[in-house]
Design a protein around this motif. Sequence first.
Motif, PDB file in Angstrom:
ATOM      1  N   MET A  94      73.830 -17.671  52.372  1.00 26.77           N
ATOM      2  CA  MET A  94      72.804 -18.784  52.521  1.00 26.77           C
ATOM      3  C   MET A  94      71.609 -18.503  51.673  1.00 26.77           C
ATOM      4  SD  MET A  94      74.597 -20.933  54.140  1.00 26.77           S
ATOM      5  CE  MET A  94      73.150 -21.926  54.048  1.00 26.77           C
ATOM      6  N   ILE A  95      71.262 -17.264  51.304  1.00 26.58           N
ATOM      7  CA  ILE A  95      70.181 -16.808  50.559  1.00 26.58           C
ATOM      8  C   ILE A  95      70.487 -17.168  49.321  1.00 26.58           C
ATOM      9  CG2 ILE A  95      68.622 -15.111  49.553  1.00 26.58           C
ATOM     10  CD1 ILE A  95      68.429 -13.651  52.234  1.00 26.58           C
ATOM     11  N   GLY A  96      71.742 -17.144  48.833  1.00 21.08           N
ATOM     12  CA  GLY A  96      72.165 -17.184  47.463  1.00 21.08           C
ATOM     13  C   GLY A  96      72.052 -18.723  47.058  1.00 21.08           C
ATOM     14  N   GLN A  97      72.672 -19.429  48.102  1.00 22.48           N
ATOM     15  CA  GLN A  97      72.470 -21.029  48.062  1.00 22.48           C
ATOM     16  C   GLN A  97      71.407 -21.491  47.872  1.00 22.48           C
ATOM     17  OE1 GLN A  97      75.336 -22.916  50.847  1.00 22.48           O
ATOM     18  NE2 GLN A  97      74.729 -24.925  49.912  1.00 22.48           N
ATOM     19  N   LEU A  98      70.548 -21.157  48.841  1.00 21.24           N
ATOM     20  CA  LEU A  98      68.973 -21.614  48.708  1.00 21.24           C
ATOM     21  C   LEU A  98      68.437 -21.368  47.364  1.00 21.24           C
ATOM     22  CD1 LEU A  98      67.744 -20.834  52.441  1.00 21.24           C
ATOM     23  CD2 LEU A  98      68.494 -23.146  51.466  1.00 21.24           C
ATOM     24  N   THR A  99      68.730 -19.899  47.080  1.00 23.95           N
ATOM     25  CA  THR A  99      67.938 -19.695  45.698  1.00 23.95           C
ATOM     26  C   THR A  99      68.173 -20.611  44.591  1.00 23.95           C
ATOM     27  OG1 THR A  99      67.601 -17.349  46.463  1.00 23.95           O
ATOM     28  CG2 THR A  99      67.912 -17.824  44.005  1.00 23.95           C
ATOM     29  N   TRP A 100      69.671 -20.866  44.625  1.00 27.67           N
ATOM     30  CA  TRP A 100      70.242 -21.700  43.738  1.00 27.67           C
ATOM     31  C   TRP A 100      69.758 -23.227  43.971  1.00 27.67           C
ATOM     32  CZ3 TRP A 100      73.519 -25.884  44.663  1.00 27.67           C
ATOM     33  CH2 TRP A 100      74.077 -26.675  43.335  1.00 27.67           C
ATOM     34  N   MET A 101      69.548 -23.574  45.033  1.00 28.85           N
ATOM     35  CA  MET A 101      69.021 -25.056  45.296  1.00 28.85           C
ATOM     36  C   MET A 101      67.384 -25.011  44.913  1.00 28.85           C
ATOM     37  SD  MET A 101      70.642 -25.462  48.895  1.00 28.85           S
ATOM     38  CE  MET A 101      70.039 -27.198  49.571  1.00 28.85           C
ATOM     39  N   PHE A 102      66.913 -24.155  45.111  1.00 26.05           N
ATOM     40  CA  PHE A 102      65.367 -24.226  44.726  1.00 26.05           C
ATOM     41  C   PHE A 102      65.063 -23.839  43.202  1.00 26.05           C
ATOM     42  CE2 PHE A 102      65.072 -24.566  49.302  1.00 26.05           C
ATOM     43  CZ  PHE A 102      64.045 -25.444  49.448  1.00 26.05           C
ATOM     44  N   GLY A 103      65.938 -23.012  42.724  1.00 26.43           N
ATOM     45  CA  GLY A 103      65.934 -22.491  41.389  1.00 26.43           C
ATOM     46  C   GLY A 103      65.602 -21.021  41.329  1.00 26.43           C
ATOM     47  N   THR A 104      66.612 -20.592  40.579  1.00 30.15           N
ATOM     48  CA  THR A 104      66.754 -19.079  40.429  1.00 30.15           C
ATOM     49  C   THR A 104      65.582 -18.530  39.836  1.00 30.15           C
ATOM     50  OG1 THR A 104      69.227 -19.328  40.299  1.00 30.15           O
ATOM     51  CG2 THR A 104      67.997 -17.077  39.568  1.00 30.15           C
ATOM     52  N   ASP A 105      65.097 -19.184  38.682  1.00 33.41           N
ATOM     53  CA  ASP A 105      63.861 -18.539  38.110  1.00 33.41           C
ATOM     54  C   ASP A 105      62.492 -18.680  38.879  1.00 33.41           C
ATOM     55  OD1 ASP A 105      65.155 -18.018  35.852  1.00 33.41           O
ATOM     56  OD2 ASP A 105      64.751 -19.784  34.886  1.00 33.41           O
ATOM     57  N   ARG A 106      62.460 -19.825  39.522  1.00 34.72           N
ATOM     58  CA  ARG A 106      61.259 -19.895  40.671  1.00 34.72           C
ATOM     59  C   ARG A 106      61.288 -18.850  41.582  1.00 34.72           C
ATOM     60  NH1 ARG A 106      60.967 -25.850  42.543  1.00 34.72           N
ATOM     61  NH2 ARG A 106      59.168 -24.992  43.518  1.00 34.72           N
ATOM     62  N   VAL A 107      62.428 -18.865  42.321  1.00 36.82           N
ATOM     63  CA  VAL A 107      62.578 -17.848  43.267  1.00 36.82           C
ATOM     64  C   VAL A 107      62.442 -16.352  42.600  1.00 36.82           C
ATOM     65  CG1 VAL A 107      64.045 -16.652  44.932  1.00 36.82           C
ATOM     66  CG2 VAL A 107      63.889 -19.047  44.762  1.00 36.82           C
ATOM     67  N   ALA A 108      62.927 -16.007  41.705  1.00 39.30           N
ATOM     68  CA  ALA A 108      62.592 -14.769  40.908  1.00 39.30           C
ATOM     69  C   ALA A 108      61.265 -14.352  40.669  1.00 39.30           C
ATOM     70  CB  ALA A 108      63.499 -14.553  39.617  1.00 39.30           C
ATOM     71  N   GLU A 109      60.476 -15.214  40.190  1.00 41.13           N
ATOM     72  CA  GLU A 109      58.914 -15.229  39.905  1.00 41.13           C
ATOM     73  C   GLU A 109      58.398 -14.873  41.599  1.00 41.13           C
ATOM     74  OE1 GLU A 109      57.673 -18.869  38.321  1.00 41.13           O
ATOM     75  OE2 GLU A 109      59.101 -18.379  36.298  1.00 41.13           O
ATOM     76  N   ALA A 110      58.745 -15.641  42.509  1.00 39.31           N
ATOM     77  CA  ALA A 110      58.115 -15.501  43.532  1.00 39.31           C
ATOM     78  C   ALA A 110      58.311 -13.957  44.163  1.00 39.31           C
ATOM     79  CB  ALA A 110      58.500 -16.470  44.778  1.00 39.31           C
ATOM     80  N   VAL A 111      59.646 -13.701  43.919  1.00 29.12           N
ATOM     81  CA  VAL A 111      59.904 -12.233  44.661  1.00 29.12           C
ATOM     82  C   VAL A 111      59.086 -11.169  44.008  1.00 29.12           C
ATOM     83  CG1 VAL A 111      61.735 -10.454  44.285  1.00 29.12           C
ATOM     84  CG2 VAL A 111      62.189 -12.613  45.087  1.00 29.12           C
ATOM     85  N   GLU A 112      58.816 -11.293  42.328  1.00 23.55           N
ATOM     86  CA  GLU A 112      58.188 -10.364  41.727  1.00 23.55           C
ATOM     87  C   GLU A 112      56.652 -10.370  42.072  1.00 23.55           C
ATOM     88  OE1 GLU A 112      58.729  -7.944  39.665  1.00 23.55           O
ATOM     89  OE2 GLU A 112      60.744  -8.305  40.297  1.00 23.55           O
ATOM     90  N   ARG A 113      56.056 -11.635  42.486  1.00 23.81           N
ATOM     91  CA  ARG A 113      54.796 -11.541  43.194  1.00 23.81           C
ATOM     92  C   ARG A 113      54.586 -11.000  44.454  1.00 23.81           C
ATOM     93  NH1 ARG A 113      54.904 -16.802  43.110  1.00 23.81           N
ATOM     94  NH2 ARG A 113      54.796 -17.083  45.418  1.00 23.81           N
ATOM     95  N   LYS A 114      55.486 -11.230  45.344  1.00 24.62           N
ATOM     96  CA  LYS A 114      55.601 -10.470  46.399  1.00 24.62           C
ATOM     97  C   LYS A 114      55.981  -9.110  46.388  1.00 24.62           C
ATOM     98  CE  LYS A 114      55.178 -14.272  49.057  1.00 24.62           C
ATOM     99  NZ  LYS A 114      54.177 -14.554  50.248  1.00 24.62           N
ATOM    100  N   ARG A 115      56.667  -8.556  45.350  1.00 29.06           N
ATOM    101  CA  ARG A 115      56.863  -7.242  45.354  1.00 29.06           C
ATOM    102  C   ARG A 115      55.421  -6.435  44.974  1.00 29.06           C
ATOM    103  NH1 ARG A 115      61.404  -4.183  43.776  1.00 29.06           N
ATOM    104  NH2 ARG A 115      59.958  -3.150  42.300  1.00 29.06           N
ATOM    105  N   GLY A 116      54.512  -7.140  44.045  1.00 25.10           N
ATOM    106  CA  GLY A 116      53.482  -6.440  43.496  1.00 25.10           C
ATOM    107  C   GLY A 116      52.533  -6.397  44.847  1.00 25.10           C
ATOM    108  N   LYS A 117      52.617  -7.572  45.649  1.00 24.99           N
ATOM    109  CA  LYS A 117      51.672  -7.627  46.763  1.00 24.99           C
ATOM    110  C   LYS A 117      52.076  -6.451  47.814  1.00 24.99           C
ATOM    111  CE  LYS A 117      50.490 -10.519  50.476  1.00 24.99           C
ATOM    112  NZ  LYS A 117      50.529 -11.845  51.379  1.00 24.99           N
ATOM    113  N   LEU A 118      53.266  -6.374  47.999  1.00 28.03           N
ATOM    114  CA  LEU A 118      53.784  -5.221  48.916  1.00 28.03           C
ATOM    115  C   LEU A 118      53.467  -3.896  48.288  1.00 28.03           C
ATOM    116  CD1 LEU A 118      55.542  -4.115  51.132  1.00 28.03           C
ATOM    117  CD2 LEU A 118      57.594  -4.403  49.796  1.00 28.03           C
ATOM    118  N   GLU A 119      53.440  -3.585  46.944  1.00 26.18           N
ATOM    119  CA  GLU A 119      53.282  -2.413  46.355  1.00 26.18           C
ATOM    120  C   GLU A 119      51.696  -1.991  46.594  1.00 26.18           C
ATOM    121  OE1 GLU A 119      54.691  -2.397  42.297  1.00 26.18           O
ATOM    122  OE2 GLU A 119      56.693  -2.378  42.919  1.00 26.18           O
TER     123      GLU A 119
END
Length: 93
Positions: free
Chosen positions: A57-82
């Motif tokens: 389902m995460i794969g599908q939602l990522t595809w639906m909302f845009g792989t690049d947009r999700v990847a950018e959000a993941v990187e932003r969240k990773r930085g926050k977590l670090e």
Amino acid sequence: MDNEELYRRTLALWGEQAQYAQAVEECAELCAALMHYRREKVAPQQVIDELADVTLMIGQLTWMFGTDRVAEAVERKRGKLERLMDKEASEKG
């Protein structure tokens, strides 16, 4: 069949709203399985199976909302977590 074709087919068959609802349901099932696993009421395989459903389902939602947009959000969240981990580690000394 590749993942993109799978995602297209699910949307064509069930529609976006149903897939949002399915994602919520799969997440809830994973939550329940984890709680039961914590209390040793289910085997690890049940958690793994629910995790697989959520992963799809995460794969599908990522595809639906845009792989690049999700990847950018993941990187932003990773930085926050670090930064959070660095702060806590320095406070603990």
